[in-house]
Design a protein around this motif. Structure first.
Motif, PDB file in Angstrom:
ATOM      1  N   ARG A   2       1.326   4.233  -2.819  1.00  0.00           N
ATOM      2  CA  ARG A   2       1.125   5.644  -2.474  1.00  0.00           C
ATOM      3  C   ARG A   2       2.356   6.472  -2.862  1.00  0.00           C
ATOM      4  O   ARG A   2       2.235   7.589  -3.370  1.00  0.00           O
ATOM      5  CB  ARG A   2       0.839   5.777  -0.976  1.00  0.00           C
ATOM      6  CG  ARG A   2      -0.572   5.352  -0.574  1.00  0.00           C
ATOM      7  CD  ARG A   2      -0.727   5.275   0.935  1.00  0.00           C
ATOM      8  NE  ARG A   2      -0.591   6.578   1.567  1.00  0.00           N
ATOM      9  CZ  ARG A   2      -1.602   7.433   1.760  1.00  0.00           C
ATOM     10  NH1 ARG A   2      -2.823   7.131   1.329  1.00  0.00           N
ATOM     11  NH2 ARG A   2      -1.396   8.575   2.371  1.00  0.00           N
ATOM     12  N   ARG A  51      -7.692  11.116  -1.470  1.00  0.00           N
ATOM     13  CA  ARG A  51      -8.992  11.743  -1.729  1.00  0.00           C
ATOM     14  C   ARG A  51      -8.899  12.840  -2.777  1.00  0.00           C
ATOM     15  O   ARG A  51      -9.911  13.216  -3.373  1.00  0.00           O
ATOM     16  CB  ARG A  51      -9.563  12.318  -0.429  1.00  0.00           C
ATOM     17  CG  ARG A  51      -9.973  11.277   0.596  1.00  0.00           C
ATOM     18  CD  ARG A  51     -10.616  11.930   1.809  1.00  0.00           C
ATOM     19  NE  ARG A  51      -9.664  12.728   2.546  1.00  0.00           N
ATOM     20  CZ  ARG A  51      -8.939  12.269   3.560  1.00  0.00           C
ATOM     21  NH1 ARG A  51      -9.065  11.001   3.925  1.00  0.00           N
ATOM     22  NH2 ARG A  51      -8.101  13.046   4.200  1.00  0.00           N
ATOM     23  N   ARG A  76       0.832  -1.206   0.000  1.00  0.00           N
ATOM     24  CA  ARG A  76       0.000   0.000   0.000  1.00  0.00           C
ATOM     25  C   ARG A  76       0.862   1.249   0.000  1.00  0.00           C
ATOM     26  O   ARG A  76       0.639   2.184  -0.791  1.00  0.00           O
ATOM     27  CB  ARG A  76      -0.916  -0.009   1.226  1.00  0.00           C
ATOM     28  CG  ARG A  76      -1.648   1.302   1.497  1.00  0.00           C
ATOM     29  CD  ARG A  76      -2.456   1.190   2.785  1.00  0.00           C
ATOM     30  NE  ARG A  76      -2.942   2.497   3.200  1.00  0.00           N
ATOM     31  CZ  ARG A  76      -2.241   3.366   3.919  1.00  0.00           C
ATOM     32  NH1 ARG A  76      -0.991   3.059   4.279  1.00  0.00           N
ATOM     33  NH2 ARG A  76      -2.747   4.528   4.268  1.00  0.00           N
ATOM     34  N   ARG A  84      -7.616   5.338 -12.662  1.00  0.00           N
ATOM     35  CA  ARG A  84      -8.115   6.455 -11.851  1.00  0.00           C
ATOM     36  C   ARG A  84      -8.676   5.966 -10.515  1.00  0.00           C
ATOM     37  O   ARG A  84      -8.447   6.569  -9.474  1.00  0.00           O
ATOM     38  CB  ARG A  84      -9.187   7.206 -12.648  1.00  0.00           C
ATOM     39  CG  ARG A  84      -9.925   8.307 -11.879  1.00  0.00           C
ATOM     40  CD  ARG A  84     -11.066   8.844 -12.727  1.00  0.00           C
ATOM     41  NE  ARG A  84     -11.888   9.776 -11.984  1.00  0.00           N
ATOM     42  CZ  ARG A  84     -11.694  11.100 -11.953  1.00  0.00           C
ATOM     43  NH1 ARG A  84     -10.687  11.628 -12.635  1.00  0.00           N
ATOM     44  NH2 ARG A  84     -12.490  11.874 -11.262  1.00  0.00           N
ATOM     45  N   ARG A  85      -9.424   4.850 -10.569  1.00  0.00           N
ATOM     46  CA  ARG A  85     -10.029   4.348  -9.332  1.00  0.00           C
ATOM     47  C   ARG A  85      -8.966   3.911  -8.321  1.00  0.00           C
ATOM     48  O   ARG A  85      -9.186   3.968  -7.110  1.00  0.00           O
ATOM     49  CB  ARG A  85     -10.997   3.209  -9.633  1.00  0.00           C
ATOM     50  CG  ARG A  85     -10.352   1.958 -10.219  1.00  0.00           C
ATOM     51  CD  ARG A  85     -11.373   0.863 -10.465  1.00  0.00           C
ATOM     52  NE  ARG A  85     -10.774  -0.313 -11.059  1.00  0.00           N
ATOM     53  CZ  ARG A  85     -10.564  -0.484 -12.351  1.00  0.00           C
ATOM     54  NH1 ARG A  85     -10.919   0.476 -13.208  1.00  0.00           N
ATOM     55  NH2 ARG A  85     -10.020  -1.597 -12.820  1.00  0.00           N
ATOM     56  N   THR A  86      -7.809   3.464  -8.824  1.00  0.00           N
ATOM     57  CA  THR A  86      -6.716   3.096  -7.927  1.00  0.00           C
ATOM     58  C   THR A  86      -6.192   4.321  -7.198  1.00  0.00           C
ATOM     59  O   THR A  86      -5.897   4.262  -5.994  1.00  0.00           O
ATOM     60  CB  THR A  86      -5.577   2.428  -8.710  1.00  0.00           C
ATOM     61  OG1 THR A  86      -6.075   1.252  -9.338  1.00  0.00           O
ATOM     62  CG2 THR A  86      -4.414   2.059  -7.788  1.00  0.00           C
ATOM     63  N   PHE A 108      -7.879   6.918  -6.333  1.00  0.00           N
ATOM     64  CA  PHE A 108      -8.828   7.322  -5.295  1.00  0.00           C
ATOM     65  C   PHE A 108      -8.960   6.289  -4.181  1.00  0.00           C
ATOM     66  O   PHE A 108      -9.547   6.583  -3.141  1.00  0.00           O
ATOM     67  CB  PHE A 108     -10.191   7.645  -5.917  1.00  0.00           C
ATOM     68  CG  PHE A 108     -10.221   8.982  -6.595  1.00  0.00           C
ATOM     69  CD1 PHE A 108     -10.096  10.149  -5.852  1.00  0.00           C
ATOM     70  CD2 PHE A 108     -10.339   9.077  -7.976  1.00  0.00           C
ATOM     71  CE1 PHE A 108     -10.099  11.393  -6.467  1.00  0.00           C
ATOM     72  CE2 PHE A 108     -10.355  10.313  -8.606  1.00  0.00           C
ATOM     73  CZ  PHE A 108     -10.236  11.478  -7.839  1.00  0.00           C
ATOM     74  N   ARG A 109      -8.399   5.112  -4.370  1.00  0.00           N
ATOM     75  CA  ARG A 109      -8.323   4.172  -3.240  1.00  0.00           C
ATOM     76  C   ARG A 109      -7.251   4.606  -2.248  1.00  0.00           C
ATOM     77  O   ARG A 109      -7.275   4.209  -1.083  1.00  0.00           O
ATOM     78  CB  ARG A 109      -8.028   2.754  -3.748  1.00  0.00           C
ATOM     79  CG  ARG A 109      -9.240   2.015  -4.270  1.00  0.00           C
ATOM     80  CD  ARG A 109      -9.052   0.516  -4.202  1.00  0.00           C
ATOM     81  NE  ARG A 109      -7.974   0.065  -5.066  1.00  0.00           N
ATOM     82  CZ  ARG A 109      -8.131  -0.343  -6.321  1.00  0.00           C
ATOM     83  NH1 ARG A 109      -9.335  -0.327  -6.873  1.00  0.00           N
ATOM     84  NH2 ARG A 109      -7.103  -0.771  -7.025  1.00  0.00           N
ATOM     85  N   HIS A 110      -6.310   5.418  -2.712  1.00  0.00           N
ATOM     86  CA  HIS A 110      -5.191   5.826  -1.865  1.00  0.00           C
ATOM     87  C   HIS A 110      -5.259   7.287  -1.423  1.00  0.00           C
ATOM     88  O   HIS A 110      -4.782   7.630  -0.334  1.00  0.00           O
ATOM     89  CB  HIS A 110      -3.873   5.585  -2.612  1.00  0.00           C
ATOM     90  CG  HIS A 110      -3.569   4.141  -2.825  1.00  0.00           C
ATOM     91  ND1 HIS A 110      -2.989   3.351  -1.857  1.00  0.00           N
ATOM     92  CD2 HIS A 110      -3.781   3.332  -3.897  1.00  0.00           C
ATOM     93  CE1 HIS A 110      -2.848   2.112  -2.312  1.00  0.00           C
ATOM     94  NE2 HIS A 110      -3.320   2.077  -3.553  1.00  0.00           N
TER      95      HIS A 110
END
Length: 261
Positions: A20, A60, A16, A52-54, A56-58
């Motif tokens: 990031r 905001r 993770r 893109r969704r990845t 926003f998983r990390h």
């Protein structure tokens, strides 16, 4: 001979944080070359090779993306407080806790210096940085609220100086964070050169001389007065001082600002 199998539990946070940091590196590169306002989340994700969704998983938002380590560093600082020896002065514990932030910056001096330059240019990133600092300050204030020497707080030198517990906790926590930031920014402006931990220890000596007698070791941090907790959670102190001002002068500025508040 078979190789030992690494546990999946510690591996997940490492992956993770790796992701990031990759997103942060892509964001910093784009902000520096293309400009903050002109850079989109889609471009950051594409530069890092993810969807893109990845992103926003990390994170905001895109301004949050250049501070990938603060969540984990906050947890490490909290762990320092939770594991503090019973005999240790609580202010010393808080000083050790904020050193987790210093270690985060010192681990990658070149990246830290470039990020510092970027936040100086982009007000939105500077605001995000201030919000991150406030999280540490709230953590340390809550901790100090549970470790008071009532005699020292209420009657220093035999006189009532008007410093109540929430105020002293805020002043002391602000002093520790300000001392750290004062030293860190000088180090970053110097290109990340020099023994920053030794400089920080000297700054903490000033903080301890000023506030170290108000707290006592061995008390639990639970059960802080509700009003004090609300104050620590919902308010942020902002003071203005020259970055080249002596640290003891900065400490006086903080205390005066909190008294007025």
């Amino acid at each position: 001979m078979s190789q030992p199998v690494e546990s999946a539990r510690p591996h997940v946070p490492n992956q993770r944080l790796k992701m990031r940091r990759e997103l942060a590196a892509a964001a910093m590169e784009l902000f520096a070359t293309k400009g903050y306002e002109e850079t989109t989340v889609d471009e950051i994700a594409a530069a890092a090779g993810v969807a893109r969704r990845t992103f926003f998983r990390h994170f905001r938002s895109k301004e949050e993306a250049i501070f990938p380590d603060h969540d984990d560093t906050l947890e490490r600082a909290k762990a320092v407080l939770d594991a503090a020896p019973a005999h240790e002065n609580p202010l010393d514990t808080v000083c050790r806790g904020i050193k987790e932030v210093l270690k985060m910056y010192a681990a990658s001096p070149a990246v830290s210096v470039e990020r510092y330059k970027l936040t100086r240019k982009v007000p939105t990133l500077r605001e995000r940085e201030i919000a991150s600092v406030a999280r540490y300050e709230r953590l340390f204030t809550r901790y100090l609220l549970g470790h008071f020497d009532e005699t020292a707080v209420s009657h220093r030198d035999g006189e009532d100086d008007g410093l109540d517990e929430p105020l002293l906790a805020e002043v002391a926590a602000s002093a520790v964070v300000t001392a750290h930031n004062h030293v860190l920014r000088r180090w970053l402006r110097a290109g990340g050169k020099g023994d920053v931990e030794a400089q920080l220890d000297r700054a903490f000596a000033i903080v301890r001389r000023t506030f170290g007698t108000g707290f006592v070791a061995g008390r639990a941090a639970a059960g802080a007065p509700p009003a004090a907790t609300a104050r620590a959670e919902n308010e942020v102190l902002v003071t203005v001082a020259r970055t080249d001002a002596p640290l003891d002068q900065v400490m006086r500025t903080i205390e005066q600002a909190l008294r007025r508040g």
